[in-house]
Design a protein around this motif. Structure first.
Motif, short mmCIF file in Angstrom:
data_model
loop_
_atom_site.label_atom_id
_atom_site.label_comp_id
_atom_site.label_asym_id
_atom_site.label_seq_id
_atom_site.Cartn_x
_atom_site.Cartn_y
_atom_site.Cartn_z
N ARG A 1 3.15 10.48 -9.38
CA ARG A 1 2.36 10.68 -10.61
C ARG A 1 1.47 11.89 -10.49
O ARG A 1 1.33 12.69 -11.41
CB ARG A 1 1.48 9.45 -10.86
N THR B 1 3.99 1.59 -1.08
CA THR B 1 4.66 1.75 -2.37
C THR B 1 3.71 2.38 -3.38
O THR B 1 4.05 3.31 -4.11
CB THR B 1 5.13 0.38 -2.90
N GLU B 2 2.50 1.86 -3.36
CA GLU B 2 1.52 2.38 -4.32
C GLU B 2 1.26 3.85 -4.04
O GLU B 2 1.20 4.67 -4.96
CB GLU B 2 0.25 1.55 -4.22
N GLY C 1 -1.55 5.17 -14.60
CA GLY C 1 -1.38 4.40 -13.38
C GLY C 1 0.03 3.85 -13.46
O GLY C 1 0.94 4.53 -13.94
N ALA C 2 0.21 2.62 -13.00
CA ALA C 2 1.53 2.02 -13.09
C ALA C 2 1.95 1.92 -14.56
O ALA C 2 3.11 2.11 -14.91
CB ALA C 2 1.51 0.64 -12.45
N ALA D 1 10.89 -1.49 -5.82
CA ALA D 1 9.48 -1.88 -5.84
C ALA D 1 8.71 -1.20 -6.96
O ALA D 1 7.64 -1.65 -7.35
CB ALA D 1 8.83 -1.55 -4.50
N ALA E 1 0.83 -1.20 0.00
CA ALA E 1 0.00 0.00 0.00
C ALA E 1 0.87 1.25 0.00
O ALA E 1 0.59 2.23 -0.71
CB ALA E 1 -0.92 -0.01 1.22
N LEU F 1 4.12 5.99 -5.26
CA LEU F 1 4.16 6.14 -6.72
C LEU F 1 3.01 7.00 -7.20
O LEU F 1 3.13 7.79 -8.13
CB LEU F 1 4.10 4.75 -7.38
N ARG F 2 1.89 6.85 -6.54
CA ARG F 2 0.75 7.67 -6.95
C ARG F 2 1.05 9.13 -6.67
O ARG F 2 0.74 10.00 -7.48
CB ARG F 2 -0.51 7.23 -6.17
N PRO G 1 7.44 0.25 -10.61
CA PRO G 1 7.42 -0.33 -11.95
C PRO G 1 8.71 0.04 -12.68
O PRO G 1 9.22 1.14 -12.50
CB PRO G 1 6.23 0.35 -12.61
#
Lengths: 551, 963
Positions: free
Chosen positions: B294, B286-287, B542-543, B502, B284, B290-291, B504
């Motif tokens: 972005r 990591t996401e 997204g990724a 971690a 969670a 990255l979000r 992408p």
């Protein structure tokens, strides 16, 4: 992170890499809650929609399974917002349910009072419901069952319809499976998925044997059945198929059309007759209540006209099966299909069924014709609303159409030339010396021509859009589209479907669409192709001068 | 057991010089280390040092930074009259003598309490400085003695005490009854609504109540029916003067159940944990990280295209937030936080002339970096932001959204508090989640100053901190992620490189499909993404990213100068699975058609039926500067204006008849706009320096120092930082740390902050302290012994022992002349000519070898120092509300204006006013220089309003420059 086949995007789309070893398992796991949006060659796109999640919930999946599936197959970290959203969306289904109360009949019941209060205050729901029985329950008039479901779906609190179905008048129907005919595995899966719930839509490509799914559903219901089809030709074909594949006899199957109005245990009616008006009323809609139907089948449900939706809202206690090749509706009424006919119960990508050999592999070619200077001038000077017609019916298309037809005939391929504009079709027919079938052609004449076509006596048929739907031409292997209905995606899919039925000798089907270069015909063609391209049919583009027989 | 209360008296300062003389070198060095401002004392005599040591100006800041247990122990000591035996103190606090020992030790090390003859003696500076120790008022006796016998008789009658006898007997009797919890509880029988509640509230918070000055207010508090009136008529409250009610200490103690501090705990509260799935937390986090990256990309990208207009009062309004929120799919409040974070990371600035917010040039560098590195930039910005970022986007008291980029949330202590919370969060073992309330409790215990002003917000702040952590992916569900733990521990590089693993992968390969979509199954490098965004429309992000080609999108590419061959070549290079034929056809077809119709700009044209005449004109050399071009044999165009062309033609002997001109310029892809460097937000851009120089994890917050001491971080690294802060918190935290025994000792910790460019980081000390702190040696090896003492302190102690001043430093190497002087009593007096940043830098530059270069930045912690364009007119407005006060103080500080400030007294809760010159607003403490030269530290949150004085007022109040 695992190197899974799936990439979960933050906009709720799922990208599935088809070449990945885990792709088949992943596809099976995500299918219940994600809708296949497009399936081109390398990466398929699914979308997790509210409808899809509710569908999954209705089918007994819970949010934890969905979340687990996403985490398991995802290559990269899954957006938390999406996971939360999945859980919240799925939790909305089933807070309200339609049930049968022994004392009060149909009731709307909740396990979350706040939700009931909210929807009862909605101006779309309030007028449809009756008296409040207690804090958790409110009476729903039986006739409002469909409209309540529609309104609740719009309000974002889809109701779980547990009120069940009436069995209808019983009538034994048996599927006659034998040596020469067995239900294919996907057809069986589709029927089972439907029968388990009693209402819903089965999505199968043209030529994949939807009629048989309908027949098998009738057999499982074994009750009086009303089949709704798009036109009279389709009605006859349904009848022929039912006679051939089930225990039903001629006397048990009635046709309800402009010509005949027989109501029998199995009645096949056209959308046209049902919606026809006489002095401002639609008298034939009464057919819905003429019999104690145990099952209603909607063929080509993506074309279902609005009045039939309205009528369908009133008969929610009947089992309903929708059949279609595509749920794409040009009018965007997918939500109504969901709440009134039922959730999608089965869906299979075209390419998969093609790979299993059930539908003929097809090669699609877009042939671009360069207009003469004269034609370009007349296109340029045309009124805006005439432009498309002028471009689409350019005479330059005739030459290449003729060459393609001749090549097809030389190769012994039964060929259909399909078009939108009658005068253009007349010109083609004259040039090819082939018969024309249009809306004006009497049914008897049509059937005669189809039969001749099947026997090979007529190698080429020129057909208008009447042939778009449900003509069963098993041996047509080449279709040449000379003009289309603006950008209708489902039309293109249907037309391709004409040639997709499996051929006796496993020949490849060929689909040509002839397009005038540098006109809006080309733009509309691109738009029409989008659905098929997304389904994995790559169009080859060729020049009229240099086009060769594709192999 | 109710303590007997004696009135406060200043403890005898007389014995302090002797105590200092008797102390060991080690103890003195430790004192100078923990309270480095004392090194300024000159001459270095025991008397002068003792004078400074017991002055409220020096003792109070140290007191303020104590942990709760030490603070309460010291206050209890004040309640006991400033001195008591440790046993008695322990009894009053309701704990064991042994349990109290570590607490007392902390006080002794700071010389806030000393022990002599079995008695513990409180530092008189604290005794004088704390107005209501333990939140207790004066004793019954002193309060009631001022009443008349008649009044006392009435009170006694109402309480049911035998109401006769001489006044002292009456006072005694009433006092005894009120000190008895049971009798007091019984006295509340029949009280009007709210009376008992009011009494309990006062007992636990402030002993003084403002009653109001009006006649109607008087009526109310002389009435049996009003709560305050009822209490006043029974001596539970006493009104010592008009409009004020005070609760006698005995009453408050009785209401507290006899203990001075019912909540006293000598040990920090435990951090509550609950088990979580660490893998899920990491995923969670990591996401989220990255979000965030972005979203910042799309947010600032859209800001670069259409800059956000600033509100009149500064900041970005809700409407703009809503627009920007669409770009990154977040709500207004999250968008506000993101903007604030971008500003903190130096990616967002203000264009002052157009009054818009724009990305800075740093954003362009940001774009070229991979995700994990971008995250690092943002995380560094967050770690060091001087503001509490999530104040922006929260709701103010009116429920309105606090706009970003106004400098809200800058009470000066935000960075230090964040660091404290970071360290606490990092103590959670893997697989364990914390909890906001427990985190807030512990942080409050460790540093009441940082976390309890105002008292109710500790929890809120912990929640905001956790929300910020979640935004950055540092934690998820209140449990630190594996890379977040590294960040919390200060190792930004390690955290970022873990994230890199971690994230992408960066892909340069595209998947092109026949339905005209193109999918990048990972993160695209900037050049590729830029090109793709030009040629196709983004459909899903997204990724991975999904783009779709269309005629329109490709047209855009062709308009931007790409040819069909270029586009195809680009796609072929990056699509190992090939370019589908339909796409190839679309591109070629469009390329063929492109340019069939041409559009250009010209400001005028020449037309003639005679091609030869036009050919002649084109070839005329003196007309060449007109840029004439033949479009057709009979038409020439020029980019020069018609009048100019006409004049030039006339000069050359051609006469042109005017026609009506026509022609427009097409607008191509709009350029991305950036704020110039001058627009960078000063208060936010701390980390830019670090990231720009590319050195280590950026500059650091001065408040780290204290924590580092306590945590055993390398001492020498801290040498040129503002060492007067947080030493005590840190000491406590260090002990707490040891108790938890969480971190492995040794190198692991020492290396955490290594590699930073300290010279690039101006320390933000208060001028008074910073200017005077002598050089401390640089170049100590990282990881060196924390026992090593700075040379300056050694020199000072040597001076003390020798009874002389410390040796003067070489010119330029010591403190600047006049940077601090000492008044007769050894009190600290700030320098008048405060140093500007540049002056200080010059001083540093003079210093050979740069002994622990210490720099003064002129109130660097304040956002929005207005550029000094001559003498600014003094604002006449009264600033109230934290942001406004903050702004006004900043302005006053940088312009040397005196102010009148109204503030809430620390313990009594009464409001007071002062005239003074603000020197600094730092770590939540605004320091004012009073007319008599004394320094008055006031917690910023206690300021009620501030107004800038007129020059006449300054003069009248003795605040003129040349004193």
């Amino acid at each position: 992170m695992s190197g899974g086949p799936l990439i979960v995007q933050s906009d709720r789309t799922l990208l599935l890499e088809t070449d990945h070893a885990g792709a088949p398992a992943c596809r099976a796991a995500i299918a219940p809650f994600a809708e296949l949006e497009r399936s081109p060659e390398h990466i398929h796109t699914y979308r997790v929609t509210e409808l899809a999640l509710w569908n999954a919930r209705a089918a007994g999946h819970d949010a934890e399974q969905v979340v687990d599936t996403l985490l398991r197959f995802s290559r990269y970290p899954v957006p938390q917002a999406l996971l939360v959203d999945v859980a919240e969306t799925m939790a909305r289904y089933g807070r309200l349910s339609l049930e049968v109360d022994p004392a009060h009949g149909l009731v709307l019941r909740t396990n979350d009072r706040a939700v009931l209060e909210e929807v009862l205050r909605s101006k779309h729901v309030a007028p449809l419901v009756g008296a409040r029985i207690d804090v958790d329950t409110v009476v729903v008039p039986g006739a409002a069952r469909g409209r309540v479901k529609q309104a609740l779906l719009k309000a974002g609190w889809p109701a779980d319809d547990r009120a069940g179905y009436v069995d209808g008048a019983s009538h034994p129907i048996l599927l006659e499976e034998g040596e020469d005919f067995r239900l294919r595995s996907y057809q069986r899966d589709a029927v089972e998925a439907f029968a388990a719930t009693g209402s819903g839509v089965v999505v199968l490509p043209c030529g994949a044997g939807k009629t048989l799914v309908g027949a098998a559903a009738m057999a499982s219901a074994s009750a009086h059945t009303l089949v709704l089809v798009t036109n009279i030709v389709a009605a006859r074909q349904w009848k022929a198929e039912l006679l051939a594949r089930t225990s039903l006899t001629e006397a048990e199957i009635g046709e309800y059309s402009g010509e005949r109005k027989d109501v029998r245990p199995v009645t096949i009616a056209t959308y046209q007759i049902l919606t026809s008006k006489r002095r401002g009323v639609q008298p034939h809609l009464e057919l819905f209540s003429a019999e104690d139907w145990g099952l209603i089948i909607y063929d080509e449900v993506h074309l279902l006209p609005a009045p039939i939706f309205r009528m369908t809202a009133d008969i929610q206690s009947r089992r309903r099966l929708g059949l279609t090749a595509t749920l794409v509706r040009e009018d965007g009424l997918e939500g109504d299909v969901f709440s009134l006919i039922g959730p999608k119960r089965y869906d299979a990508p075209w390419r998969d069924i093609e790979a299993q050999g059930w539908i003929a592999p097809a090669i699609c070619t877009e042939v671009r014709v360069t207009l003469t200077d004269e034609e370009r001038m007349s296109y340029a000077f045309a009124e805006p609303d005439e432009r498309y017609r002028v471009g689409a019916t350019a005479l330059s298309k005739l030459g290449v159409t003729k060459r393609l037809c001749e090549e097809a005939v030389r190769r012994g391929e039964p060929t259909l030339v399909i078009g939108q504009y009658l005068d253009q079709l007349e010109e083609v027919a004259t040039m090819l010396a082939a018969p024309t079938i249009t809306g004006k052609t009497p049914v008897r004449e049509r059937e005669r021509l189809y039969a001749a076509f099947r026997r090979g006596e007529e190698p080429v048929l020129v057909v208008s859009k009447v042939a778009n739907f449900s003509v069963d031409l098993p041996e047509a292997s080449v279709a040449i589209q000379v003009s289309g209905t603006f950008g209708s995606r489902q039309e293109e899919a249907q037309r391709l479907g004409r040639v997709l039925r499996p051929k006796a000798d496993g020949r490849q089907a060929r689909f040509f669409t002839v397009v005038s270069r540098d006109t809006n015909d080309q733009e509309f063609a691109a738009r029409r192709q989008r659905f098929l391209a997304e389904q994995g049919y790559a169009y080859q583009i060729a020049d009229a001068e240099t086009v060769s027989w594709p192999s | 057991m109710p303590a007997s209360i004696t009135p406060l008296h200043g403890a005898a300062a007389g014995r302090w010089p002797a105590l200092l003389a008797a102390a060991s070198d080690e103890a003195l060095l430790e004192l100078l280390e923990l309270r480095p401002e004392l090194q300024r004392v000159s001459p270095a005599s025991y008397e002068a040092l003792a004078g400074a040591l017991v002055s409220p100006a020096s003792a109070m800041p140290s007191f303020q930074r104590l942990d709760r247990a030490a603070r309460q122990a010291l206050e209890a000591l004040c309640v006991l009259g400033g001195s008591a035996s440790p046993e008695r103190l322990a009894a009053v606090l309701g704990c064991d003598r042994d349990e109290l020992e570590p607490v007392l030790d902390r006080l002794r090390r700071l010389w806030l309490a000393v022990e002599g003859g079995g008695e513990l003696v409180a530092n008189p500076g604290v005794v004088a400085g704390v107005r209501h120790p333990a939140g207790l008022g004066r004793s019954c006796r002193s309060l009631l003695s001022a009443k008349t016998s008649k009044e006392l008789g009435e009170i006694a009658a109402r309480l049911g005490v035998a109401g006769r006898g001489p006044k002292p007997t009456l006072v005694e009797a009433i006092g005894d009854l009120l000190a008895d919890p049971d009798a007091l509880a019984a006295a509340f029988e029949g009280a009007p609504d709210g009376a008992e509640e009011l009494a309990r509230r006062m007992a636990s918070s402030s002993p003084v109540l403002q009653l109001g000055y009006s006649y109607s207010a008087y009526e109310r508090y002389d009435s049996e029916r009003s709560a305050s009136g009822w209490l006043l008529r029974r001596g539970i409250l006493v009104s010592p003067s008009w409009g004020i009610a005070e609760m006698p200490a005995e009453v408050a103690l009785a209401l507290r159940g006899g203990l001075v501090f019912p909540d006293f705990s000598s040990r920090p509260p435990p951090l509550a944990t609950s088990p979580v799935d660490q893998d899920a937390v990491d995923a969670a986090g990591t996401e989220a990280a990255l979000r965030l990256v972005r979203d910042v990309f799309s947010l600032l990208g859209s800001l670069g295209e259409v800059p956000a207009k600033l509100l009149k009062g500064g900041g970005i309004g809700v409407r703009e937030l809503r627009r920007l929120g669409k770009a990154c799919d977040r709500d207004e409040s999250q968008t506000a936080l993101l903007l604030e974070l971008c500003a903190a990371a130096g990616l967002l600035g203000i264009e002052p002339y157009e009054e818009v917010a724009l990305p800075t040039p740093a954003f362009d560098r940001f774009l070229e970096q991979p995700s994990w590195h971008r995250w690092r930039v943002l995380a560094a910005g967050w770690l060091e932001a001087p503001l509490e970022l999530s104040i922006a986007g929260s709701s103010d008291s009116d429920g309105k959204l606090v706009p970003p980029l106004v400098g809200a949330g800058g009470d000066g202590s935000a960075a230090a508090r964040r660091l404290l919370l970071c360290r606490l969060l990092a103590t959670l073992p893997a697989g364990q989640a914390g909890e906001a309330a427990s985190l807030a409790n512990l942080a409050s215990w460790l540093s009441p100053m940082l976390c309890e002003r105002p008292a109710s917000s500790a929890l809120l702040r912990a929640q905001r901190f956790l929300a910020e952590c979640a935004l950055l992916g540092v934690s998820a569900s209140a449990a630190p992620t594996v890379f977040g733990r590294l960040l919390l521990g200060g190792d930004l590089d390690a955290a970022a490189s873990l994230l890199e693993k971690a994230a992408p992968p960066v892909v340069r390969e595209l998947v092109l499909q026949a339905d005209l979509t193109v999918i990048a199954p990972g993160e695209l490098p900037h050049d590729l993404r830029f090109e793709l965004a030009l040629l196709a429309d983004l459909e899903s992000s997204g990724a991975a990213a999904v783009y779709r080609f269309s005629e329109r999108s490709l047209q855009r590419g062709l308009d931007a100068g790409r040819s069909a061959a270029h586009v195809l070549g680009f796609l072929e290079r990056h699509a190992p699975r090939g370019v589908p034929q339909s796409l190839r056809y679309l591109i070629e077809d469009l390329g063929r058609r492109h340019g069939r119709l041409r559009l250009g700009g010209a400001s005028c044209y020449l037309r003639s039926e005679e091609p030869s005449l036009l050919a002649e004109i084109v070839s005329t050399r003196r007309l060449s500067r007109l840029g004439l071009r033949a479009l057709a044999p009979t038409v020439l165009v020029s980019t020069a204006p018609a009048e100019k062309v006409e004049a030039a033609l006339r000069d050359a002997g051609y006469l042109a008849a005017a026609e009506e001109p026509d022609g427009t310029l097409s607008v191509r892809r709009p350029a991305q706009r950036r704020a110039g460097a001058r627009g960078a937000l000063p208060g936010w851009s701390a980390p830019t320096r670090a990231t720009a120089t590319g050195q280590g994890p950026g500059g650091r917050q001065a408040g780290d120092v204290g924590l580092d001491i306590g945590l055993g971080f390398d001492r020498d690294l801290d040498a040129d930082l503002d060492a007067d802060l947080d030493a005590e918190i840190a000491a406590e935290l260090g002990e707490y740390w040891d108790e938890l025994d969480e971190l492995p000792p040794g190198d692991g910790r020492h290396n955490l902050w290594s590699g930073r460019d300290l010279d690039a980081t101006p320390a933000r000390g208060t001028p008074a302290v910073a200017a005077a702190a002598g050089g401390t040696p640089a170049g100590g090896t990282p990881g060196g012994s924390t026992k090593e003492r700075p040379d300056a302190a050694r020199a000072f102690v040597a001076g003390l022992r020798a009874g002389s001043s410390p040796p003067r430093r070489p010119p330029g190497a010591g403190r600047p002349p006049g940077s601090g002087r000492q008044s007769g009593s050894g009190r600290l007096v700030p320098a008048r000519g405060r140093l500007g940043g540049r002056e200080a830098a010059e001083v540093d530059g003079d210093r050979p070898g740069g002994t622990g270069a210490r720099r003064v930045e002129r109130i660097g912690a304040l956002p929005w120092p207005r550029p000094g364009l001559g003498r600014r007119p003094r604002p006449g407005t009264i600033a109230d509300g934290p942001a406004a006060i903050h702004g006004l103080l900043a302005e006053a500080t940088s312009n040397d204006w005196g102010v009148r400030a109204c503030y809430r007294d620390d313990l009594s809760g009464a409001t007071r006013e002062l005239y003074g010159r603000p020197l600094a607003l730092h770590h939540g403490i605004a320091t004012f220089e009073l007319p008599d030269g004394e320094l008055e530290p006031v917690p910023a949150t206690h300021l009620v309003w501030v107004r800038v004085l007129t020059e006449a007022e300054e003069e009248a109040n003795g605040l003129v420059e040349d004193w």
